[in-house]
Design an enzyme around this catalytic site. Structure first.
Site, PDB file in Angstrom:
ATOM      1  N   ASP A 106       0.863  -1.177   0.000  1.00 25.12           N
ATOM      2  CA  ASP A 106       0.000   0.000   0.000  1.00 25.12           C
ATOM      3  C   ASP A 106       0.909   1.239   0.000  1.00 25.12           C
ATOM      4  OD1 ASP A 106      -1.940   1.880   0.532  1.00 25.12           O
ATOM      5  OD2 ASP A 106      -2.852   0.851   2.193  1.00 25.12           O
ATOM      6  N   LYS A 134      -0.952  -0.981  -4.685  1.00 25.82           N
ATOM      7  CA  LYS A 134      -1.771   0.220  -4.873  1.00 25.82           C
ATOM      8  C   LYS A 134      -0.837   1.354  -5.322  1.00 25.82           C
ATOM      9  CE  LYS A 134      -5.128  -0.894  -1.258  1.00 25.82           C
ATOM     10  NZ  LYS A 134      -5.670  -0.506   0.063  1.00 25.82           N
ATOM     11  N   PHE A 155     -10.133  -0.464  -0.178  1.00 18.11           N
ATOM     12  CA  PHE A 155      -9.855  -1.493   0.827  1.00 18.11           C
ATOM     13  C   PHE A 155     -10.412  -2.839   0.349  1.00 18.11           C
ATOM     14  CE2 PHE A 155     -10.560  -3.958   4.663  1.00 18.11           C
ATOM     15  CZ  PHE A 155      -9.319  -3.850   5.255  1.00 18.11           C
ATOM     16  N   VAL A 156      -9.534  -3.819   0.279  1.00 19.98           N
ATOM     17  CA  VAL A 156      -9.948  -5.137  -0.216  1.00 19.98           C
ATOM     18  C   VAL A 156      -9.748  -6.216   0.864  1.00 19.98           C
ATOM     19  CG1 VAL A 156      -9.545  -4.622  -2.652  1.00 19.98           C
ATOM     20  CG2 VAL A 156      -7.658  -5.501  -1.262  1.00 19.98           C
TER      21      VAL A 156
HETATM   22  P1  5GP Z   1       1.782  -0.504   3.818  1.00 20.70           P
HETATM   23  O1  5GP Z   1       2.811  -0.588   4.902  1.00 20.70           O
HETATM   24  O2  5GP Z   1       2.316  -0.825   2.443  1.00 20.70           O
HETATM   25  O3  5GP Z   1       1.036   0.810   3.834  1.00 20.70           O
HETATM   26  O4  5GP Z   1       0.663  -1.538   4.168  1.00 20.70           O
HETATM   27  C1  5GP Z   1       0.848  -2.871   4.086  1.00 20.70           C
HETATM   28  C2  5GP Z   1      -0.093  -3.635   4.965  1.00 20.70           C
HETATM   29  O5  5GP Z   1      -1.319  -2.918   5.210  1.00 20.70           O
HETATM   30  C3  5GP Z   1      -0.486  -4.928   4.295  1.00 20.70           C
HETATM   31  O6  5GP Z   1       0.439  -5.949   4.563  1.00 20.70           O
HETATM   32  C4  5GP Z   1      -1.871  -5.160   4.864  1.00 20.70           C
HETATM   33  O7  5GP Z   1      -1.757  -5.825   6.108  1.00 20.70           O
HETATM   34  C5  5GP Z   1      -2.420  -3.778   5.109  1.00 20.70           C
HETATM   35  N1  5GP Z   1      -3.286  -3.326   3.992  1.00 20.70           N
HETATM   36  C6  5GP Z   1      -3.027  -2.333   3.120  1.00 20.70           C
HETATM   37  N2  5GP Z   1      -4.031  -2.198   2.237  1.00 20.70           N
HETATM   38  C7  5GP Z   1      -4.949  -3.128   2.556  1.00 20.70           C
HETATM   39  C8  5GP Z   1      -6.225  -3.502   2.002  1.00 20.70           C
HETATM   40  O8  5GP Z   1      -6.752  -2.937   1.017  1.00 20.70           O
HETATM   41  N3  5GP Z   1      -6.873  -4.524   2.609  1.00 20.70           N
HETATM   42  C9  5GP Z   1      -6.364  -5.174   3.700  1.00 20.70           C
HETATM   43  N4  5GP Z   1      -7.095  -6.182   4.195  1.00 20.70           N
HETATM   44  N5  5GP Z   1      -5.174  -4.867   4.238  1.00 20.70           N
HETATM   45  C10 5GP Z   1      -4.468  -3.846   3.674  1.00 20.70           C
END
Ligand code: 5GP
Length: 179
Positions: A106, A134, A155-156
């Site tokens: 993300d 994303k 959000f998925v």
């Molecule tokens: P980042 O550190 O890249 O912002 O986020 C990574 C973590 O956030 C992922 O490993 C996941 O646990 C959570 N996350 C980010 N986007 C989503 C989403 O759309 N759905 C869900 N279920 N978890 C997400």
């Protein structure tokens, strides 16, 4: 596919099993040819990646190893506050090619922390494989080498991803109903 309700939220079908399988298969073929002679260690980041990792590794046919890790965050006494620790890694990874297997990238904050921790262990090279990315949210410079699918900033859940602990077992991906 039906709409699903998890706790207080409703989700609608988003990525079908067939589409998931096709993208995972394609990614595996690319990894098979890129890393043929590297004997990579796949480092699966739990919990969310378990289903993706299982499907991906079934299609990997080059010599490789597999390990599972978790990232644990706690508030330490450093000035920056949150300290992230990698737990579960028992293999010697110095000099190895490591493939990080993520469910979703993300903002990239989690990925960046993991790459920092691995770099300290003097790995030969780090490759990143994520089922979902994303691009509109991704803020980091780390190259994401293998991407199953790019999705908008929604959000998925499903296919390993949860909403408040629920939905990881669903074999398709659902998105939060905007209505
Ligand atoms: P980042 O550190 O890249 O912002 O986020 C990574 C973590 O956030 C992922 O490993 C996941 O646990 C959570 N996350 C980010 N986007 C989503 C989403 O759309 N759905 C869900 N279920 N978890 C997400």
């Amino acid at each position: 596919m039906q709409r699903v309700t998890l706790k207080d939220k409703t989700f609608v079908p988003y990525i079908s099993s067939d589409k998931i399988s096709a993208s995972v298969y394609q990614m595996a073929q690319k990894i098979n040819s890129d890393l043929l002679n590297d004997m990579p260690l796949f480092l699966v980041v739990l919990n969310g990646s378990f289903m993706f990792a299982s499907d991906l590794l079934k299609e990997i046919n080059i010599p490789c190893e597999l390990s599972f890790i978790k990232l644990a965050s706690y508030h330490g006494t450093t000035s920056t506050g949150v300290v992230t620790e990698m737990i579960g890694l028992t293999e010697e990874i110095k000099g190895r090619t490591v493939v990080i297997v993520e469910d979703i990238v993300d903002t990239g904050v989690t990925l960046e922390k993991l790459v920092t921790l691995l770099t300290k262990k003097e790995v030969k090279q780090i490759k990143v494989a994520t089922f979902l990315l994303k691009p509109d949210a991704y803020k980091k410079d780390i190259k994401v080498d293998y991407v199953g699918m790019e999705i908008p900033n929604d959000f998925v859940v499903g296919y390993g991803l949860d909403y408040d602990g629920l939905g990881r077992n669903m074999k398709e991906v659902f998105v939060l109903d905007s209505k």
